[in-house]
Design a protein around this motif. Sequence first.
Motif, PDB file in Angstrom:
ATOM      1  N   ILE A   1     -71.588  23.896 -76.811  1.00 48.67           N
ATOM      2  CA  ILE A   1     -71.646  23.387 -75.416  1.00 48.67           C
ATOM      3  C   ILE A   1     -70.244  23.357 -74.620  1.00 48.67           C
ATOM      4  CG2 ILE A   1     -71.971  21.341 -73.600  1.00 48.67           C
ATOM      5  CD1 ILE A   1     -74.618  20.565 -75.737  1.00 48.67           C
TER       6      ILE A   1
ATOM      7  N   ILE B   1     -73.624  13.732 -73.176  1.00 44.96           N
ATOM      8  CA  ILE B   1     -74.072  14.666 -73.639  1.00 44.96           C
ATOM      9  C   ILE B   1     -74.149  14.468 -75.348  1.00 44.96           C
ATOM     10  CG2 ILE B   1     -73.530  17.210 -74.623  1.00 44.96           C
ATOM     11  CD1 ILE B   1     -72.216  17.624 -71.769  1.00 44.96           C
TER      12      ILE B   1
ATOM     13  N   ILE C   1     -80.242  18.745 -72.151  1.00 39.97           N
ATOM     14  CA  ILE C   1     -79.714  19.055 -73.634  1.00 39.97           C
ATOM     15  C   ILE C   1     -80.933  19.170 -74.479  1.00 39.97           C
ATOM     16  CG2 ILE C   1     -78.101  17.725 -75.439  1.00 39.97           C
ATOM     17  CD1 ILE C   1     -76.512  18.776 -72.830  1.00 39.97           C
TER      18      ILE C   1
ATOM     19  N   THR D   1     -79.274  14.485 -67.978  1.00 38.53           N
ATOM     20  CA  THR D   1     -78.688  14.960 -69.319  1.00 38.53           C
ATOM     21  C   THR D   1     -79.632  15.093 -70.472  1.00 38.53           C
ATOM     22  OG1 THR D   1     -76.608  13.559 -68.582  1.00 38.53           O
ATOM     23  CG2 THR D   1     -76.693  14.326 -70.868  1.00 38.53           C
TER      24      THR D   1
ATOM     25  N   THR E   1     -77.181  15.728 -78.680  1.00 35.22           N
ATOM     26  CA  THR E   1     -76.979  16.793 -79.306  1.00 35.22           C
ATOM     27  C   THR E   1     -76.007  16.599 -80.717  1.00 35.22           C
ATOM     28  OG1 THR E   1     -76.613  19.129 -79.068  1.00 35.22           O
ATOM     29  CG2 THR E   1     -74.986  17.848 -77.953  1.00 35.22           C
TER      30      THR E   1
END
Length: 240
Positions: free
Chosen positions: A47, A66, A36, A32, A70
């Motif tokens: 996303i 995630i 990301i 991840t 982000t």
Amino acid sequence: MTIYKDILQSINKGRKLLAVLIDPDKFSLENTSSFIQKVNTSVATHIFVGGSTVEVLMTEKTVQEIKKYTKLPIVLFPGDVTQITKEANALLFLSLISGRNPEYLIGKHVLSISKLKNSNIEVIPTGYILIESGKTTAVQRVTNTRPLPRHLPQDIIDTASAGQLLGLKLIYLEAGSGAKEHLTAEIISGVKKELDVPLIVGGGIKSKKQLNVVFDAGADLVVIGTAFEEDELFFNELRQ
Ligand code: 1GP
């Protein structure tokens, strides 16, 4: 409706949007952070998370992971009610308007209400139109519906228009994940001409050139999954 409002504002400013689709069923959670980071430094604006068949709780775990890396909006694109999680920022509340299976027009929606009641997730009513791609797609199998034929563009256009009249806020034209050929410029521009709401296009887009064809034809937001899954260097190609 902040995410939807942002989409409208971007489109009004003439910006094109790109969503990276993460299918929790094909995604390795250990990867991840590095994946990301590539998304963050790419041209991606959203996303999307979802798949046709995902193990229960996997979507929630994937979204939680995630989110650590982000600030991009995380939007659920669920194949089933079990994929709905309040951890995401928004949910595409999909009506499969190309099909005639009541479960995917209203049945699943009713089942999702208990999950949505106590959540702040932004719900965006979306008309999902599956278009034939030459092979049977997972969506077709799971939903037990027939896609609209490519050679009848007027049917596709009328389906999108009917969706808009029903009050759906987004129209999503889907060629199917991993489709051999993305949707033609003729289909996309024909639909776009009749719509006031934003147009999403996905399925089978594997190069920057193809992405530009789809944008130029009128897609406001493009969804790409397989090309990133198969080769993360695709992030670099898009940057050039
Ligand atoms: C599938 O539209 C998305 O639902 C993306 O398709 O995986 O072919 O990019 P690809």
